[in-house]
Design a protein around this motif. Structure first.
Motif, PDB file in Angstrom:
ATOM      1  N   LEU A 121     -34.272 -18.449  22.527  1.00 25.72           N
ATOM      2  CA  LEU A 121     -33.952 -19.049  21.229  1.00 25.72           C
ATOM      3  C   LEU A 121     -33.325 -20.411  21.470  1.00 25.72           C
ATOM      4  CD1 LEU A 121     -32.277 -15.921  19.603  1.00 25.72           C
ATOM      5  CD2 LEU A 121     -34.503 -16.836  18.980  1.00 25.72           C
ATOM      6  N   ASP A 122     -33.657 -21.396  20.652  1.00 27.03           N
ATOM      7  CA  ASP A 122     -33.062 -22.728  20.783  1.00 27.03           C
ATOM      8  C   ASP A 122     -31.664 -22.680  20.154  1.00 27.03           C
ATOM      9  OD1 ASP A 122     -32.493 -25.337  21.133  1.00 27.03           O
ATOM     10  OD2 ASP A 122     -33.898 -26.101  19.637  1.00 27.03           O
ATOM     11  N   THR A 123     -30.661 -22.698  21.012  1.00 23.15           N
ATOM     12  CA  THR A 123     -29.283 -22.491  20.535  1.00 23.15           C
ATOM     13  C   THR A 123     -28.464 -23.779  20.472  1.00 23.15           C
ATOM     14  OG1 THR A 123     -28.539 -22.040  22.792  1.00 23.15           O
ATOM     15  CG2 THR A 123     -29.261 -20.153  21.496  1.00 23.15           C
ATOM     16  N   LYS A 124     -29.010 -24.896  20.943  1.00 26.14           N
ATOM     17  CA  LYS A 124     -28.223 -26.141  21.021  1.00 26.14           C
ATOM     18  C   LYS A 124     -27.700 -26.574  19.652  1.00 26.14           C
ATOM     19  CE  LYS A 124     -30.373 -28.023  25.184  1.00 26.14           C
ATOM     20  NZ  LYS A 124     -31.225 -29.092  25.746  1.00 26.14           N
ATOM     21  N   LYS A 125     -28.549 -26.449  18.645  1.00 28.44           N
ATOM     22  CA  LYS A 125     -28.165 -26.874  17.296  1.00 28.44           C
ATOM     23  C   LYS A 125     -26.991 -26.036  16.786  1.00 28.44           C
ATOM     24  CE  LYS A 125     -30.166 -27.796  12.730  1.00 28.44           C
ATOM     25  NZ  LYS A 125     -31.369 -27.664  11.888  1.00 28.44           N
ATOM     26  N   ASP A 126     -27.063 -24.709  17.013  1.00 25.39           N
ATOM     27  CA  ASP A 126     -25.979 -23.812  16.570  1.00 25.39           C
ATOM     28  C   ASP A 126     -24.684 -24.105  17.316  1.00 25.39           C
ATOM     29  OD1 ASP A 126     -27.485 -22.456  14.698  1.00 25.39           O
ATOM     30  OD2 ASP A 126     -28.231 -20.993  16.147  1.00 25.39           O
ATOM     31  N   ASP A 169     -20.758 -16.906  23.483  1.00 26.86           N
ATOM     32  CA  ASP A 169     -21.216 -16.368  24.771  1.00 26.86           C
ATOM     33  C   ASP A 169     -22.700 -16.021  24.721  1.00 26.86           C
ATOM     34  OD1 ASP A 169     -18.752 -16.587  25.979  1.00 26.86           O
ATOM     35  OD2 ASP A 169     -18.153 -14.510  25.631  1.00 26.86           O
ATOM     36  N   CYS A 170     -23.120 -15.399  23.614  1.00 20.17           N
ATOM     37  CA  CYS A 170     -24.541 -15.050  23.466  1.00 20.17           C
ATOM     38  C   CYS A 170     -25.415 -16.300  23.428  1.00 20.17           C
ATOM     39  CB  CYS A 170     -24.758 -14.236  22.198  1.00 20.17           C
ATOM     40  SG  CYS A 170     -24.114 -12.560  22.295  1.00 20.17           S
ATOM     41  N   LEU A 171     -24.964 -17.296  22.682  1.00 20.51           N
ATOM     42  CA  LEU A 171     -25.749 -18.541  22.561  1.00 20.51           C
ATOM     43  C   LEU A 171     -25.850 -19.271  23.898  1.00 20.51           C
ATOM     44  CD1 LEU A 171     -24.419 -19.937  19.141  1.00 20.51           C
ATOM     45  CD2 LEU A 171     -26.483 -18.599  19.553  1.00 20.51           C
ATOM     46  N   LEU A 172     -24.789 -19.160  24.721  1.00 20.64           N
ATOM     47  CA  LEU A 172     -24.782 -19.814  26.039  1.00 20.64           C
ATOM     48  C   LEU A 172     -25.444 -18.954  27.109  1.00 20.64           C
ATOM     49  CD1 LEU A 172     -21.134 -21.246  26.044  1.00 20.64           C
ATOM     50  CD2 LEU A 172     -23.244 -22.594  26.002  1.00 20.64           C
ATOM     51  N   LYS A 198     -28.423 -11.782  21.779  1.00 21.09           N
ATOM     52  CA  LYS A 198     -28.523 -13.160  21.295  1.00 21.09           C
ATOM     53  C   LYS A 198     -29.169 -13.249  19.916  1.00 21.09           C
ATOM     54  CE  LYS A 198     -29.662 -16.382  24.299  1.00 21.09           C
ATOM     55  NZ  LYS A 198     -30.474 -17.253  25.177  1.00 21.09           N
ATOM     56  N   ALA A 199     -30.262 -12.532  19.733  1.00 15.31           N
ATOM     57  CA  ALA A 199     -30.990 -12.621  18.454  1.00 15.31           C
ATOM     58  C   ALA A 199     -30.123 -12.118  17.300  1.00 15.31           C
ATOM     59  CB  ALA A 199     -32.287 -11.815  18.540  1.00 15.31           C
ATOM     60  N   ARG A 200     -29.451 -10.974  17.513  1.00 14.27           N
ATOM     61  CA  ARG A 200     -28.613 -10.413  16.457  1.00 14.27           C
ATOM     62  C   ARG A 200     -27.407 -11.327  16.194  1.00 14.27           C
ATOM     63  NH1 ARG A 200     -28.617  -4.841  17.812  1.00 14.27           N
ATOM     64  NH2 ARG A 200     -26.730  -5.075  19.046  1.00 14.27           N
ATOM     65  N   ALA A 201     -26.811 -11.861  17.270  1.00  9.87           N
ATOM     66  CA  ALA A 201     -25.654 -12.761  17.119  1.00  9.87           C
ATOM     67  C   ALA A 201     -26.039 -14.008  16.324  1.00  9.87           C
ATOM     68  CB  ALA A 201     -25.109 -13.157  18.488  1.00  9.87           C
ATOM     69  N   THR A 202     -27.234 -14.542  16.602  1.00 11.58           N
ATOM     70  CA  THR A 202     -27.706 -15.735  15.888  1.00 11.58           C
ATOM     71  C   THR A 202     -27.922 -15.433  14.408  1.00 11.58           C
ATOM     72  OG1 THR A 202     -28.800 -16.458  17.923  1.00 11.58           O
ATOM     73  CG2 THR A 202     -29.469 -17.552  15.891  1.00 11.58           C
TER      74      THR A 202
END
Length: 850
Positions: free
Chosen positions: A267-272, A248-251, A209-213
Motif C-alpha cells: 500500500l502507498d503509505t507516504k501520503k498518510d 508502525d503498520c504504515l512504516l 497494514k490494510a486494516r490500520a489504513t
C-alpha cells in the motif's frame, strides 16, 4: 548443465539433502530449458514441495496450480496445493483439493485423514465466526445501553479489548460495522468507554497494514489528534498508542502479518504518513491542545521522524519536519510558563521539544542541511527580538535556552547572533524577576558543556555578577552563584591544561608535513613555549607551588559546580603531573592519589581514561598502602582493569599491568578483587602479545596472582590452555618473561599436585623446556626450574620415574655434586633435595652403594 532431466535429478538430490534453496534453483533452470509438458508439470509440483518446506505457501499454491493446469488429475500437485491453501487459512479451497485426491485414491488413509481434519477445522471456524459475531453484537449492545449495569459494562469493555487483540476477533469486529460502533463509544464522552474503544482499535490495527489504513481513513486523523488533545493523561496516552500502532503498520514495523513468509499487499503509505506528521506539528502550537496532548505529539515525532539507522540514507521525513515544522517546535521551547499567553504544558514539554530539536539536527546528513536548519532558527529568533517589547524578546532568549538543551553547538552559535548579547545584558540588568530568571537559565544551559561554550567563558561571569547584584530572589541568586563558580572553576582548569600542555595532539608525520608545505598548505607549527623542556619546567614549578593540593580541593567541589568537562580537564592535568616517576611521591603526599579515584569513576569517557592512567602511573611504583591507604586501594582496581581494554594504547595497557602486578603482590584480598573485576582473561591475552614489555608485565602479574586459590583452580579446570601458555613462556628467550613464567609454574606445581601431571600432557616440549630452565645461566631462572623439577618428583612416584629416565637425572646429579658455594648454595641444595626424593622412592641408589 543443459539437460532438464539431469537438472530435475539434481534438484531431487538437493531436496533429499534438505537444501531447498538449491533445489528450487535446479528446478527453475530445468523449467527454462524444458519443452515437454509432462516434465514441466513434474517440475512445478516438485518446486511447490520446496516452497512448502520453506513456508512460502503462496508460491507453493501457485506452482501446484500450474502443474494442475497441465494435468488436472496430478494427485501430488493437488495434495500440495491443499497443504498450501490450508496454511494460508483458505480451508474451503483446501478441502476441495483434498476431496479430489480422495476421489482419485479412495483408499488412501492420508487423504481420508486430511479430509476429516479440514472438515473439523471448517466447522470450528464457522462455529467461532458465528459465536464471535453474536458476542461482538452483545458487547456493543451492553456498552451503548446507558441503562446497563456498571459491572456488566466494564466486563463487556474488557472482553472487547481482548477480542480486538486476536486476529479472528479483530477481523469479525471490523467486518461487522465494529469501527462505526467503536466511534459511537468514543462520542459518549465517558472516559472508561473511550479508553475501551481506543484500546480495541489499537488491537485491531496491530500487525495489519490494510486494516490500520482503513481505520485511519474512517476515523480521520483530525479526530484522532482531537482525542489525543484532551486533558486526561490516560486517554491521551491510549490515543497516542493507537496512532503509534497505525504508524508502525504504515512504516512496515511491529508484529509481522500472518501470511506465510510472503509480504502483504503493498500500500502507498507516504501520503498518510505525511498527513499524520503535519497534524502532529499543528498540535504543537494549538492552544486547544492540553499539556499531555502536546507531550504525546512530541513523543510521536521523536520516535518516528529521525532515522533509526544512520546507514539508511533516506532522511526525507526529517527534512519535511524542518521545512514545515521547525518554527513550531521552536515556539514550544520558547514558551515562558510564568507568562499569561503561555501554551498549556507539562513540566516535561519543553525538554521533550529540545530532545526533538537535537534528534532532528543529528539526523542531518551534510553541511547545507545543517546550514538550512541554523538559518531557520536565526530568522525565527530575529523575528522575536524587539527592543521596544521586552516580553517578545524574552521568548527569543528562551528559544536560545531551549536550543542549548538540544543541539548545543548550534545554541552556542545563536548566543553570538547580533542583538542577542545586547538583550542578555538588558535582561541581566532588569528589575523584573522573570527577565532575570530567563537570563540565568540561558547562562546555566550555556555552561553545561564549557569546553565548547565560547560565549559563557567570554561574557558569562560578568553577566552573572550583574544578576547577582540586581536580584532579590534567593533562588535566582543561588543559580547565578553556582553557574559563576562553575565557570570560574572550568576557566582555572583550562589554564592548568594549557600550562601542562595536556591536550591531545595528533602526531604529525614528517613526510605529510613536507608534502603539505610543497603544496603550499598551512601547516600548524608548535609554539616555542610548548616544547618539552618548557613544559617540564612549568610542571615542576606548579608542583613546587602546591598545585596538587589545589586540584584536590577542586575535585571536592559541589557536583553542581564541578562539571564532567571540568573533571576531564583536572584529570588531564594530573596525568601530565605524573609523567616523571620522581614526582609521583610528591603527588601522593599532597593527596593526588585520593583525588584521582572519583575522577576515574565519574565524568566523560576521556576524563575517566586519563584519570585511570594517572592512577596506573602512581600504582606502578608506589607502595599501595601509602598511596591509597585503608579500603581506598580496592577502589583503584577497577580503573586499572579498565585500561586493559584493547582500545586503550600500549602505554596505558603496560602501566595498568605494572600497577596490578604491584597490587597483586600485596595481599590475597587484593588478588581476589582483581579476579572479581574479571581482569584474568585480559591479563592472559597480554601474555600472548608480540610486544615484549606487555608480555613481560602480564606474565609478572600472573606470577603474583597464581598464589590465589581461585586462580589455581582455574588452571586445574579442564578445557583451557592456561597451563600450556605458562609452560611455553618458560621457554621464551626473554629472560624477564622466563623469570616470571617459571615463578608462576613453580608456585602452581607446589600448590596443586594435579598440575604436575597436567604439565607433562599440555605440550610435548615440556621436558626440553624444564631441562633448559635447570641449566640456565641466570641463577634466578635456574633455581625456579629446579623447584619445578622438585615439585614434579614429589608429586608422584611414576612421574619421578619418568624424569629419572631422562637427561634430567644427569643435570640434577651434576648440580648436586658441586661443592658448597655461598652464591649458588640455594641451587645446589634444591638439586640435592631432588636426588634425595628419588632415593626415597628407590629409583636411584646412593653413590656408596653403586
Amino acid at each position: 548443465m543443459e539437460d532438464p532431466i539431469q537438472l530435475k535429478e539434481e534438484g531431487n538430490k538437493y531436496f533429499q539433502a534438505n537444501d531447498y534453496e538449491k533445489a528450487v534453483q535446479s528446478y527453475t533452470q530445468a523449467m527454462k530449458l524444458n519443452k515437454d509438458k509432462a516434465l514441466q508439470a513434474v517440475l512445478y509440483r516438485n518446486r511447490a514441495a520446496c516452497f512448502l518446506k520453506k513456508e512460502e505457501y503462496a508460491k507453493a499454491a501457485s506452482d501446484a496450480s500450474r502443474a494442475i493446469d497441465i494435468n488436472a488429475s496430478d494427485i501430488k500437485a493437488l495434495y500440495r496445493r491443499s497443504q498450501a491453501l490450508e496454511r494460508l487459512g483458505k480451508l474451503d479451497q483446501a478441502f476441495k483439493d483434498a476431496q479430489k485426491c480422495a476421489t482419485i485414491e479412495p483408499h488412501n488413509k492420508n487423504f481420508q485423514e486430511t479430509l476429516r481434519r479440514l472438515g473439523a477445522n471448517i466447522q470450528e471456524k464457522l462455529r467461532i465466526q458465528f459465536s464471535t459475531d453474536s458476542r461482538v453484537q452483545k458487547m456493543f449492545e451492553i456498552l451503548l445501553d446507558e441503562n446497563s449495569e456498571k459491572e456488566k459494562r466494564e466486563k463487556a469493555a474488557n472482553n472487547l479489548i481482548v477480542l480486538g487483540r486476536e486476529e479472528a476477533g479483530a477481523e469479525r469486529i471490523f467486518q461487522n460495522n465494529g469501527v462505526s460502533l467503536l466511534l459511537q463509544l468514543i462520542e459518549t464522552k465517558n472516559a472508561e468507554l473511550i479508553l475501551a474503544a481506543v484500546r480495541t482499535l489499537s488491537g485491531m490495527c496491530t500487525g495489519h497494514k490494510a486494516r490500520a489504513t482503513a481505520i485511519l481513513h474512517y476515523l480521520g486523523i483530525d479526530n484522532i489528534c482531537m482525542w489525543m488533545s484532551v486533558d486526561n493523561e490516560e486517554i491521551s496516552l491510549a490515543v497516542c498508542n493507537l496512532l503509534q500502532t497505525i504508524t508502525d503498520c504504515l512504516l512496515g514495523q511491529g508484529k509481522e502479518e500472518r501470511h506465510g513468509k510472503e509480504e502483504a499487499v503493498v500500500l502507498d503509505t507516504k501520503k498518510d504518513l505525511r498527513m499524520i506528521t503535519t497534524r502532529l506539528l499543528d498540535m504543537l502550537v494549538s492552544k486547544k491542545v492540553s499539556g499531555q496532548g502536546r507531550d504525546q505529539a512530541l513523543n510521536l515525532l521523536n520516535k518516528n521522524i529521525p532515522r533509526k539507522d544512520l546507514k539508511d540514507h533516506d532522511n526525507s521525513r526529517t527534512i519535511f519536519v524542518i521545512d514545515n515544522g521547525l518554527k513550531k517546535i521552536l515556539k514550544v521551547v520558547g514558551q515562558i510558563p510564568e507568562m499569561p499567553d503561555c501554551l498549556p504544558m507539562t513540566e516535561n514539554t519543553q525538554l521533550t521539544a529540545s530532545v526533538l530539536l537535537n534528534k532532528l539536527y543529528d539526523d542531518l546528513r551534510c553541511d547545507p542541511e545543517r546550514d538550512n536548519y541554523r538559518v531557520i532558527c536565526e530568522e525565527y529568533i530575529k523575528s522575536k527580538i524587539d527592543p521596544q517589547d521586552m516580553d517578545k524578546t524574552l521568548h527569543a532568549i528562551q528559544i536560545v535556552s531551549g536550543v542549548l538543551q538540544g543541539p548545543f553547538d548550534l545554541g552556542n552559535k545563536l548566543l553570538g547572533m547580533k542583538g542577542v548579547m545586547e538583550m542578555m545584558v538588558a535582561l541581566c540588568g532588569s528589575e523584573r524577576e522573570i527577565d532575570q530568571l530567563v537570563a540565568v537559565e540561558v547562562l546555566i544551559h550555556a555552561s553545561t558543556k564549557l569546553s565548547r561554550a565560547t560565549f559563557i567563558i567570554s561574557n558569562g561571569v560578568t553577566l552573572l555578577k550583574e544578576i547577582y547584584k540586581k536580584t532579590k530572589n534567593e533562588k535566582i541568586k543561588i543559580r547565578a552563584l553556582v553557574t559563576s563558580d562553575k565557570t570560574i572553576l572550568y576557566s582555572v582548569a583550562s589554564a592548568l591544561v594549557n600550562c601542562t600542555n595536556s591536550y591531545d595532539t595528533k602526531e604529525l608525520v614528517p613526510e605529510l608535513v613536507q608534502l603539505a608545505k610543497f603544496s603550499k598548505q598551512h601547516v600548524p607549527e608548535e609554539h616555542p613555549k610548548d616544547k618539552k623542556d618548557f613544559v617540564v619546567k612549568r610542571v615542576k614549578r606548579l608542583l613546587k607551588a602546591g598545585v596538587v593540593s589545589a586540584l584536590a580541593c577542586m575535585v571536592k567541589a559541589d557536583s553542581a559546580i564541578l562539571t564532567d568537562q571540568s573533571k576531564e580537564l583536572i584529570a588531564r592535568v594530573f596525568l601530565a603531573l605524573c609523567e616523571d616517576p620522581k614526582d609521583r611521591g610528591t603527588i601522593v603526599a599532597q593527596g593526588g592519589g585520593k583525588a584521582l579515584i572519583p575522577l576515574a569513576v565519574e565524568g566523560t569517557e576521556i576524563g575517566k581514561i586519563k584519570a585511570s592512567h594517572a592512577l596506573a602511573k602512581i600504582a606502578a611504583i608506589s607502595n599501595p598502602d601509602m598511596a591509597f591507604p585503608g579500603e581506598r586501594v580496592y577502589e583503584v582496581v577497577r580503573p586499572l582493569v579498565s585500561l586493559l581494554n584493547t582500545e586503550r594504547d600500549g602505554l596505558q595497557n603496560y602501566e595498568a599491568l605494572l600497577g596490578l602486578t604491584n597490587f597483586s603482590g600485596r595481599s590475597d584480598k587484593l588478588r581476589m578483587k582483581i579476579v572479581k573485576e574479571r581482569a584474568l582473561p585480559d591479563i592472559e591475552n597480554y601474555m600472548f602479545e608480540n610486544h615484549d614489555q606487555l608480555r613481560q608485565a602480564a606474565t609478572e602479574c600472573m606470577c603474583n596472582l597464581v598464589v590465589n586459590k581461585e586462580v589455581q583452580e582455574r588452571f586445574v579446570a579442564d578445557g583451557n590452555d592456561r597451563l600450556k601458555l605458562v609452560v611455553l613462556l618458560c621457554g621464551e628467550d626473554d629472560e624477564k618473561v622466563q623469570v616470571a613464567a617459571a615463578g608462576a609454574l613453580a608456585m602452581l606445581t607446589a600448590a596443586q599436585k594435579k598440575l604436575c601431571s597436567k604439565m607433562t600432557e599440555v605440550t610435548t616440549q615440556w621436558l626440553e623446556i624444564l631441562q633448559r630452565l635447570c641449566l640456565h645461566d641466570n641463577m634466578e631462572v635456574q633455581h625456579r626450574g629446579l623447584v619445578i623439577a622438585f615439585n614434579l618428583i614429589s608429586a608422584d612416584k611414576e612421574l619421578a620415574k619418568k624424569l629419572v629416565e631422562t637427561e634430567l637425572l644427569e643435570i640434577l646429579t651434576y648440580l648436586g655434586k658441586q661443592e658448597d658455594h655461598p652464591k649458588k648454595q640455594h641451587i645446589i641444595n634444591i638439586a640435592r633435595d631432588c636426588l634425595t626424593r628419588c632415593m626415597d622412592y628407590g629409583l636411584i641408589k646412593p653413590i656408596s652403594q653403586a
